[in-house]
Design an enzyme around this catalytic site. Structure first.
Site, PDB file in Angstrom:
ATOM      1  N   ASN A  98       0.980  -7.363  -3.295  1.00 47.68           N
ATOM      2  CA  ASN A  98       1.644  -7.025  -2.040  1.00 47.68           C
ATOM      3  C   ASN A  98       1.581  -5.511  -1.889  1.00 47.68           C
ATOM      4  O   ASN A  98       2.309  -4.794  -2.570  1.00 47.68           O
ATOM      5  CB  ASN A  98       3.102  -7.524  -2.095  1.00 47.68           C
ATOM      6  CG  ASN A  98       3.905  -7.061  -0.889  1.00 47.68           C
ATOM      7  OD1 ASN A  98       3.351  -6.578   0.098  1.00 47.68           O
ATOM      8  ND2 ASN A  98       5.221  -7.210  -0.979  1.00 47.68           N
ATOM      9  N   TRP A  99       0.716  -5.079  -1.006  1.00 46.60           N
ATOM     10  CA  TRP A  99       0.489  -3.627  -0.885  1.00 46.60           C
ATOM     11  C   TRP A  99       1.543  -2.923  -0.043  1.00 46.60           C
ATOM     12  O   TRP A  99       1.529  -1.702   0.069  1.00 46.60           O
ATOM     13  CB  TRP A  99      -0.914  -3.371  -0.311  1.00 46.60           C
ATOM     14  CG  TRP A  99      -2.008  -3.689  -1.266  1.00 46.60           C
ATOM     15  CD1 TRP A  99      -1.875  -4.102  -2.571  1.00 46.60           C
ATOM     16  CD2 TRP A  99      -3.419  -3.620  -1.019  1.00 46.60           C
ATOM     17  NE1 TRP A  99      -3.109  -4.295  -3.132  1.00 46.60           N
ATOM     18  CE2 TRP A  99      -4.078  -4.003  -2.205  1.00 46.60           C
ATOM     19  CE3 TRP A  99      -4.185  -3.283   0.093  1.00 46.60           C
ATOM     20  CZ2 TRP A  99      -5.471  -4.051  -2.318  1.00 46.60           C
ATOM     21  CZ3 TRP A  99      -5.570  -3.326  -0.005  1.00 46.60           C
ATOM     22  CH2 TRP A  99      -6.198  -3.704  -1.204  1.00 46.60           C
ATOM     23  N   LYS A 100       2.401  -3.676   0.606  1.00 45.96           N
ATOM     24  CA  LYS A 100       3.445  -3.076   1.447  1.00 45.96           C
ATOM     25  C   LYS A 100       2.812  -2.073   2.414  1.00 45.96           C
ATOM     26  O   LYS A 100       1.741  -2.346   2.948  1.00 45.96           O
ATOM     27  CB  LYS A 100       4.528  -2.458   0.560  1.00 45.96           C
ATOM     28  CG  LYS A 100       5.006  -3.470  -0.503  1.00 45.96           C
ATOM     29  CD  LYS A 100       6.181  -3.046  -1.293  1.00 45.96           C
ATOM     30  CE  LYS A 100       6.537  -4.145  -2.275  1.00 45.96           C
ATOM     31  NZ  LYS A 100       7.738  -3.844  -3.043  1.00 45.96           N
ATOM     32  N   HIS A 127      10.089 -11.623   2.501  1.00 50.21           N
ATOM     33  CA  HIS A 127      10.203 -10.636   1.428  1.00 50.21           C
ATOM     34  C   HIS A 127      11.562  -9.941   1.521  1.00 50.21           C
ATOM     35  O   HIS A 127      12.062  -9.685   2.612  1.00 50.21           O
ATOM     36  CB  HIS A 127       9.068  -9.614   1.536  1.00 50.21           C
ATOM     37  CG  HIS A 127       8.996  -8.726   0.336  1.00 50.21           C
ATOM     38  ND1 HIS A 127       9.816  -7.638   0.185  1.00 50.21           N
ATOM     39  CD2 HIS A 127       8.236  -8.792  -0.781  1.00 50.21           C
ATOM     40  CE1 HIS A 127       9.555  -7.059  -0.988  1.00 50.21           C
ATOM     41  NE2 HIS A 127       8.600  -7.753  -1.588  1.00 50.21           N
ATOM     42  N   GLU A 152      12.447  -6.983   1.216  1.00 48.24           N
ATOM     43  CA  GLU A 152      12.480  -5.741   2.007  1.00 48.24           C
ATOM     44  C   GLU A 152      12.610  -6.063   3.488  1.00 48.24           C
ATOM     45  O   GLU A 152      13.242  -5.321   4.240  1.00 48.24           O
ATOM     46  CB  GLU A 152      11.225  -4.906   1.722  1.00 48.24           C
ATOM     47  CG  GLU A 152      11.327  -4.222   0.372  1.00 48.24           C
ATOM     48  CD  GLU A 152      10.010  -3.929  -0.296  1.00 48.24           C
ATOM     49  OE1 GLU A 152       8.969  -3.960   0.385  1.00 48.24           O
ATOM     50  OE2 GLU A 152      10.029  -3.663  -1.513  1.00 48.24           O
ATOM     51  N   GLU A 186      11.742 -13.451  -6.484  1.00 49.10           N
ATOM     52  CA  GLU A 186      11.773 -12.004  -6.651  1.00 49.10           C
ATOM     53  C   GLU A 186      13.222 -11.520  -6.650  1.00 49.10           C
ATOM     54  O   GLU A 186      13.785 -11.259  -5.572  1.00 49.10           O
ATOM     55  CB  GLU A 186      11.020 -11.332  -5.500  1.00 49.10           C
ATOM     56  CG  GLU A 186       9.566 -11.718  -5.417  1.00 49.10           C
ATOM     57  CD  GLU A 186       8.746 -10.633  -4.730  1.00 49.10           C
ATOM     58  OE1 GLU A 186       7.772 -10.182  -5.341  1.00 49.10           O
ATOM     59  OE2 GLU A 186       9.100 -10.223  -3.611  1.00 49.10           O
ATOM     60  N   GLY A 199      10.606  -2.902  -7.534  1.00 49.30           N
ATOM     61  CA  GLY A 199      10.380  -1.459  -7.438  1.00 49.30           C
ATOM     62  C   GLY A 199      11.345  -0.628  -8.266  1.00 49.30           C
ATOM     63  O   GLY A 199      11.441   0.585  -8.101  1.00 49.30           O
ATOM     64  N   SER A 216       8.615  -5.668 -10.490  1.00 51.43           N
ATOM     65  CA  SER A 216       8.184  -4.769 -11.569  1.00 51.43           C
ATOM     66  C   SER A 216       7.257  -5.434 -12.592  1.00 51.43           C
ATOM     67  O   SER A 216       7.368  -5.169 -13.792  1.00 51.43           O
ATOM     68  CB  SER A 216       9.399  -4.135 -12.256  1.00 51.43           C
ATOM     69  OG  SER A 216      10.168  -3.404 -11.316  1.00 51.43           O
ATOM     70  N   GLY A 228       3.887  -5.715  -6.639  1.00 45.90           N
ATOM     71  CA  GLY A 228       3.944  -4.621  -5.663  1.00 45.90           C
ATOM     72  C   GLY A 228       3.225  -3.397  -6.200  1.00 45.90           C
ATOM     73  O   GLY A 228       1.999  -3.325  -6.194  1.00 45.90           O
ATOM     74  N   GLY A 229       3.999  -2.452  -6.716  1.00 48.92           N
ATOM     75  CA  GLY A 229       3.466  -1.155  -7.162  1.00 48.92           C
ATOM     76  C   GLY A 229       2.211  -1.244  -8.014  1.00 48.92           C
ATOM     77  O   GLY A 229       1.231  -0.525  -7.774  1.00 48.92           O
TER      78      GLY A 229
END
Ligand code: PGA
Length: 252
Positions: free
Chosen positions: A9-11, A96, A98, A168, A174, A214, A235-236
């Site tokens: 997930n590149w956001k 998600h 966010e 999640e 994150g 994470s 993600g990251g």
């Protein structure tokens, strides 16, 4: 046998050119052949065309990060399921945390979006998970129960491969704090049970449930060794080839 899925997930990261370059390098790192798992990347809308172009002839799939629930209409800034499908995506992330936290997403809107995704032949990657406050108040299972039952209310699923779920925990996204394999396994087994009671044991037993929060190459193996963890939503660490490839390799 549930084939694992590693999804990035590149956001709000990566332009079109960065996307094309990244996918080219990822495909090379995969030895230009299908991995043991399904590999998915979810770039921002503006980079989807570049992603689809770069994945042509390869084994990397493309997901959107969101979708609107209506087929079309006066919804400035939104993108419909038909548009996402037409752009070449196979999957779409829905709900998600966010989006729940910053953009007013609710269990009800998530439910409508899952239905829209399925209506347009997209596979929803349905995200859910408790906040730190909820975990500390021992409300984790209550929250998961609510998210599963409301998120999937009235949803028709033809076969287990038409739906992916991502657990999640919000406190692990994150933050560098990963759920322990035991915490994740417990939540996954609970979610699988919930899906089974809504759609039957066959579907519950075969739907893929990813862990997100994470995930890094170093913690992948421990998480993936648990019976109900079928992959990761990353993600990251999905933004760097070495880390993302490390997670793909470690999940085998
Ligand atoms: P993270 O994000 O891997 O950076 O924690 C996961 C996600 O939000 O899907």
């Amino acid at each position: 046998m549930r084939r694992k899925i590693i999804a990035g997930n590149w956001k709000m990261h990566k332009t079109s050119s960065e996307t094309g370059e990244f996918i080219g390098r990822l495909w090379d790192a995969m030895g230009r052949k299908e991995a043991h798992c399904e590999v998915i990347v979810a770039p921002p809308f503006t980079s989807i065309a570049a992603a689809v172009d770069a994945t042509r002839g390869g084994a990397v799939k493309v997901s959107a990060q969101d979708v609107h629930w209506e087929n079309q209409g006066a919804y400035t800034g939104e993108v419909s399921g038909a548009m996402v499908k037409d752009s070449g995506c196979s999957h779409v992330i829905v709900g998600h945390s966010e989006r729940r936290q910053w953009f007013g997403e609710t269990d009800e809107s998530v439910n409508l979006k899952i239905k829209a995704a399925l209506r347009h032949g997209l596979i929803p990657i349905f995200c859910l998970g408790e906040s730190l406050e909820e975990r500390e108040a021992s409300k984790t299972f209550e929250v998961l129960e609510r998210q599963v039952s409301r998120g999937l209310d009235g949803v028709q699923i033809a076969s287990p491969d038409r739906l992916v779920i991502a657990y999640e925990p919000v406190w692990a996204i994150g933050t560098g704090r990963t759920a322990s394999p035991e915490q994740a396994q417990e939540a996954h087994a609970f979610i699988r049970g919930g899906v089974g009671s809504l759609f039957g044991r066959e579907l519950g037993g075969n739907v893929r449930i990813l862990y997100g929060g994470s995930v890094k190459p170093e913690n992948t193996r421990g998480l993936m060794s648990r019976g109900d963890i079928d992959g990761a939503l990353v993600g990251g660490a999905s933004l760097k080839i070495d880390d993302f490839m490390g997670i793909i390799t470690e999940s085998a």
